[in-house]
Write an enzyme that holds these catalytic residues in place. Structure first.
Site, short mmCIF file in Angstrom:
data_model
loop_
_atom_site.label_atom_id
_atom_site.label_comp_id
_atom_site.label_asym_id
_atom_site.label_seq_id
_atom_site.Cartn_x
_atom_site.Cartn_y
_atom_site.Cartn_z
N CYS A 1 0.97 -3.31 -4.45
CA CYS A 1 1.22 -2.39 -5.22
C CYS A 1 2.82 -2.70 -5.41
O CYS A 1 3.74 -1.94 -4.47
CB CYS A 1 0.90 -1.01 -5.03
SG CYS A 1 2.39 -0.36 -6.33
N CYS B 1 5.62 0.52 -6.25
CA CYS B 1 5.37 1.40 -4.92
C CYS B 1 4.49 1.41 -4.01
O CYS B 1 4.78 0.16 -2.86
CB CYS B 1 5.18 2.52 -5.57
SG CYS B 1 3.80 2.94 -6.68
N SER B 2 3.32 2.08 -3.60
CA SER B 2 2.50 2.06 -2.66
C SER B 2 1.36 2.24 -3.23
O SER B 2 0.74 2.47 -2.22
CB SER B 2 2.87 1.99 -1.20
OG SER B 2 4.48 1.97 -0.70
#
Lengths: 219, 210
Positions: free
Chosen positions: B115, B118-119
């Site tokens: 990603c 973000c995560s």
């Protein structure tokens, strides 16, 4: 904000990836408390998941880069709590509540969290048929909104192929700024690495993004 | 819990966390005090949320899905067609929300999930994302130079294996179904699941038989 340091795809200089053997769920007790507070306050429904992401992107770039993941979460949560008037600066400074709380639509109880959470469903009814189908060649738009978007910079103005239609989903670009769910068709769009990074890219490498219909035009 | 992931990379990088520790511990405690005094949060509910991620949600869930796909061709086909539906049909795996997409490694194609913005990570099947997944190094390099990222994990793929990177830019979540290792014919599903590492389900590891 869209064009800031959170949009890292393709950047150089961050060094090697450093896996940690037997990594614990949390590296300090406060990390777990932040995760839990984030989830509990999210349940009040005052902001969207996209609004939460946007609040992290609005951290000053240097702060963003020097903060760990949970520190970012904490700073973003503080910002949202202040923006919604749920806490005040003087209370954060004092470390205690100085006035009664507001009524929340929902307060997460022990019974609510007895079982592991299931993620929300972001699919919504579509207002119109999907514009693209698998196999279509598409070009991503060159957009640079000052607000939240999920079209990464490295994949703007690039030609790719629609691989799958993933349904019609909440549109992060509007949901993040309280401009409504504005559901949009979502596609997996795959690009040759040479299209993204030029001739020196690894042959055969492909990269896909999940692209909302407003990010795309026919090519 | 899945087997040891990074025996070749047994180093620790806690400096960043260490320098934050006292400041963050104090600030987080203060915020929790304020939120509970105002009646916004129930500290017991917070305790339970943390316990869930420490003990219940983890890569063992994803490993069970992968092992079933290895032994049951009909389940494998359903998983690749409808990840959430297939995962939820396994009663012993905690519920998986919508939009889970399973992608299968083959000798021709290796899948890697990232990603960059973000995560985003499939928490329900893999648990909390590891620090490296959330790091700038991984998020920046996975889409431009994935082979060098794999090298950081001690993974070298054959030159003829093409790499496909999946950038998780929406609420869809990706689970890599790694290749079943040679020499595991006739193994039980449970024994196979114990081989499946978290990293192999993100695409930064391969599953090997002992």
């Amino acid at each position: 904000m869209s064009n800031t340091v959170h949009d890292m795809g393709g950047m150089h200089g961050f060094g090697p990836v450093e896996p940690e053997a037997n990594e614990p769920p949390f590296h300090a007790e406060w990390e777990g408390r932040v995760l839990a507070m984030q989830r509990a306050m999210g349940a009040a429904g005052l902001w969207t998941i996209d609004g939460g992401r946007a609040s992290l992107e609005m951290l000053p770039p240097v702060e963003y880069l020097r903060s760990s993941y949970y520190r970012r979460w904490f700073l973003g949560l503080e910002r949202r709590l202040l923006a919604h008037g749920l806490v005040a600066e003087d209370e954060l400074a004092a470390g205690r509540s100085l006035r009664p709380g507001r009524a929340l639509n929902r307060r997460l109880t022990l019974a609510d969290v007895a079982k592991p959470p299931t993620r929300g469903n972001f699919a919504r009814p579509a207002a119109a048929p999907a514009r693209f189908k698998p196999g279509d060649t598409v070009r991503t738009r060159n957009i640079n909104p000052p607000t939240h978007t999920r079209l990464p910079r490295y994949a703007r103005s690039k030609t790719g192929t629609v691989e799958a239609v993933r349904g019609c989903h909440v549109f992060p670009d509007t949901a993040a700024i309280d401009a409504g769910e504005n559901p949009q068709w979502l596609y997996t769009v795959v690009f040759a690495a040479t299209e993204l990074w030029g001739e020196a890219a690894e042959p055969g490498l492909t990269v896909s993004i999940e692209a909302f219909e407003p990010y795309l035009e026919p090519a | 819990m899945a087997a040891e992931d990074h025996s070749a990379h047994d180093h620790h990088h806690h400096d960043q966390h260490g320098s934050e520790l006292s400041e963050m511990q104090a600030r987080v405690r203060a915020l929790e005090t304020i939120l509970s005094e105002k009646g916004y949060v129930d500290p017991a509910a917070l305790d339970r949320i943390i316990e869930t991620y420490e003990t219940e949600v983890g890569p063992h869930n994803g490993a069970r899905i992968v092992a079933r796909a290895w032994v049951d061709p009909e389940f494998r086909a359903r998983l690749l067609a409808d990840g959430s539906g297939a995962a939820n049909s396994l009663g012993h795996v905690s519920p998986v929300g919508s939009h889970l997409i399973a992608v299968e490694n083959t000798p021709e194609q290796h899948n890697l999930v990232v990603c960059t913005l973000c995560s985003c990570y499939p928490w329900e099947v893999l648990g909390l994302p590891p620090v490296w997944y959330k790091s700038a190094a991984f998020r920046s390099r996975a889409v431009i130079d994935p082979r060098s990222v794999l090298a950081d994990f001690g993974v070298a793929l054959p030159a003829e294996t093409k790499i496909r990177v999946w950038d998780s830019t929406a609420e869809t979540r990706f689970l890599v179904v790694p290749m079943r290792p040679e020499g595991t014919q006739g193994w039980s599903e449970e024994r196979l699941a114990a081989l499946v590492t978290r990293d192999s389900m993100v695409g930064t590891g391969l599953v090997t038989a002992p």
